[in-house]
Write an enzyme that holds these catalytic residues in place. Structure first.
Site: not given
Length: 655
Positions: A2, A54, A56
């Site tokens: 991130c 972010r 993921s």
């Protein structure tokens, strides 16, 4: 993986509004293309702003950040992966902590609630994070032990701002951008700006193995981990207490422990809720990593390599042999590296001047790998931890020559070595011999800097600088960064001390910076099992005789994992991940080189002596001297000045 950014301030500090926070995270969108989040809280005593982008990887649905504890008094933004979060969670639940998600991020919050700043000692992974403790009005920043994840910050009156990349901090209104002459001197010495310096005055990088506490407007940083190379170390700091008795281990015991520890490091790094693969260069380290992954997988893993049309830079045949031996699902790409196309993107992503030219092929490899997977394991760290670089053989040879009588050693300082022609090839034996001999009259620590540095002597840099800029640099000594690293490991042989220096300097500042930025430019998470701190501590305590034997490097790796490594790879010479800069500067990049370094924009900056630079360019272009790496660093620096000093870096403009 991130991108994080934000700030905290006191009542007399400048606040950060939501628009500025969003700009800080927007400029990090490449690090986190899947989601974004913001938390802003301000009152009469001060405030905090936390932003997150972010990528993921774990708990795809529930991992939104910023994330808080149960009552919203502790907030976190986190970049990285905690590989032992599943093992930590039951312990925390038994202590009364309640989890809302299945993420590794939430584990950090509860560890902080339980242990405070010492929470970092329980983490096994790569990380950079910021925790806002509302009750204490305290911002807690931390960076992983080896420095795999970056963290920049700027502390000023009443406020601290932070970000995964420098460009995020430059989105803060009225953010200054004044060049730091000392940082320039460091860059020209090492080809990177080392921690805790930053290329811009007033900004810093949190050093690896450190955390920082900002409270009541003051900042305190503290080291929480060092690799245990020295005999004078605290055994209680070891991740594996069995290493306390390692001095009596046999070679068989070392090999068994190495296999067990590295296998566990790979197993932990295979935890993912998205597709995963491995970089495979055909070298020992990446082959071991891929081999251990394949031994733990239920089906063929995906491996990735790139090659170049120029044979001396092409490792595809070795990668192919490794893939066939391991039975992986191998992806091979051929690229024609173009600095003209890649340079603008490289300059924008790296934030600071970064002179390691292998960043270009690393970006190509990351780009093609991301087309198939979101996570890739690498062999990074194997050379530094297990004495794999050719230069360690030179360090040992120099140590033997130091035993010769003084009258013989005095001849090493003969100035005639400087007159030897260097040869044009990037692997010129003559150039290496000349570099070796011209440094032999120096103390071992200074000698090593002469071998690895770019503009590697104070005299060379003084000749490069204009008189005015020479005054700005003053008597600053860039060598102190390396010499201080040697002080961390005084009790071992000099080769081992030198590998320790590389773990503390070259590995985080060059290799990890290169891989993090290149991979995150394409939203790819790169994981390095060799850099698990259990593995690093094992390697640090290991005798040099197990790593180097005669002309063999990384002996214990090839012996321990011989079943995974084809014979041809076990005995091959290390190639490195390079590009033909010397050829480029005499051909397709000749015009760019001359226009950039000798043009009006560069000369009017007043940093460098134009005639000195012109002589370097002409010497290289004519073939008299190979100055390609020094010229590459000067080219990168001027391109960076144009991108970051002459205009404001907003979003990526090169895709």
């Amino acid at each position: 993986m991130c991108g994080i950014a934000g700030a905290a301030w006191t009542s007399d500090g400048e606040s950060l509004d939501g628009e500025a926070l969003r700009r800080m995270t927007d400029v990090l969108s490449h690090r986190g293309p899947d989601d974004q989040g913001h938390y802003l809280d301000a009152n009469a005593t001060g405030g905090v702003a936390l932003g997150h982008r972010r990528l993921s990887i774990i708990d795809l649905a529930g991992g939104h950040q910023p994330l808080s504890n149960e009552d919203g008094t502790v907030w976190i933004v986190f970049n990285g992966e905690i590989y032992n979060y599943r093992e930590l969670r039951p312990e925390l639940e038994a202590q009364g902590h309640r989890f809302q998600t299945s993420t590794d991020t939430e584990t950090i919050i509860h560890l902080y609630e339980q242990y405070g700043p010492k929470c970092v000692e329980r983490l096994r992974g790569m990380f950079a994070f910021a925790i806002w403790d509302a009750g204490k009005q305290r911002l807690f920043l931390a960076r992983d032990r080896i420095g795999q994840k970056p963290l920049f910050y700027r502390a000023e009156h009443g406020r601290i701002s932070f970000g995964s990349e420098l460009k995020a901090l430059l989105q803060v209104p009225d953010a200054p951008r004044q060049l730091d002459p000392q940082a320039v001197d460091l860059f020209l010495t090492y080809q990177y700006v080392p921690h805790p310096w930053c290329i811009l005055k007033g900004y810093s990088k949190l050093s690896p193995g450190h955390y920082a506490i900002w409270q009541n407007g003051s900042l305190h940083t503290e080291r929480y981990w060092s690799p245990p190379y020295d005999d004078d170390f605290d055994p209680q700091s070891l991740a594996d207490p069995r290493l306390n008795d390692s001095s009596a281990w046999t070679e068989t015991q070392w090999r068994e422990r190495l296999r067990e520890t590295l296998t566990e490091a790979v197993r932990l790094r295979m935890r993912s809720d998205v597709p995963i693969g491995a970089f495979l260069s055909g070298g020992i380290d990446s082959t071991i990593t891929a081999g251990l992954m394949q031994s733990l997988a239920e089906s063929p893993i995906h491996t990735f390599s790139i090659g170049f049309p120029i044979p001396e830079f092409d490792e595809r045949s070795y990668a192919r042999q490794a893939a066939e031996h391991l039975h992986t699902n191998h992806h091979e790409y051929v690229v024609e590296p173009s600095a003209l196309e890649t340079l603008p993107r490289l300059i924008w992503h790296y934030d600071e001047p970064f002179g390691d030219s292998s960043a270009i092929p690393t970006m190509y490899l990351s780009e093609v790998t991301r087309q198939e997977v979101t996570v890739a394991l690498s062999g990074d760290g194997g050379d530094e931890l297990f004495a794999g670089y050719h230069r360690y053989q030179a360090v040992r040879a120099a140590g033997l020559l130091d035993r010769l009588p003084g009258i013989v050693r005095a001849s090493f300082g003969w100035q005639g070595w400087q007159k030897f022609p260097e040869g044009a090839g990037h692997r010129s034996t003559t150039r290496r011999f000349k570099r070796f001999m011209t440094a032999m009259s120096r103390p071992p620590e200074v000698r090593y800097l002469r071998w690895i540095g770019m503009f590697n002597t104070p005299e060379m840099r003084r000749q490069l600088y204009s008189p005015a800029y020479r005054e700005q640099v003053g008597d600053f000594d860039s060598a102190e960064f390396l010499l201080n690293a040697y002080n961390h490991c005084r009790g071992r042989d000099f080769v081992t001390r030198t590998t320790c220096v590389d773990v503390l300097s070259y590995l985080p500042c060059d290799i990890m910076t290169k891989v993090d930025i290149a991979s995150m430019a394409f939203g790819l998470e790169a994981r390095s099992p060799f850099l698990d701190h259990h593995v690093a501590e094992l390697a640090a305590r290991m005798p040099l005789s197990l790593k180097m034997s005669g002309t063999r490097s990384k002996k214990i790796l090839t012996d321990t994992f011989s079943d995974l490594i084809p014979e041809s790879i076990q005995t091959r010479s290390k190639m490195g991940f390079g590009i033909p800069i010397d050829h480029w500067f005499r051909n397709e990049l000749k015009e760019l080189l001359c226009d950039t370094l000798l043009g009006e924009t560069a000369t009017q900056r007043g940093f460098f002596d134009p005639e000195y630079v012109r002589d370097m360019v002409e010497s290289h272009v004519s073939g008299r001297v190979n100055e390609c790496y020094r010229l590459w660093n000067l080219l990168i620096f001027e391109q960076w000045c144009q991108a970051f000093l002459d205009r404001t870096p907003a979003g990526a403009t090169t895709g």
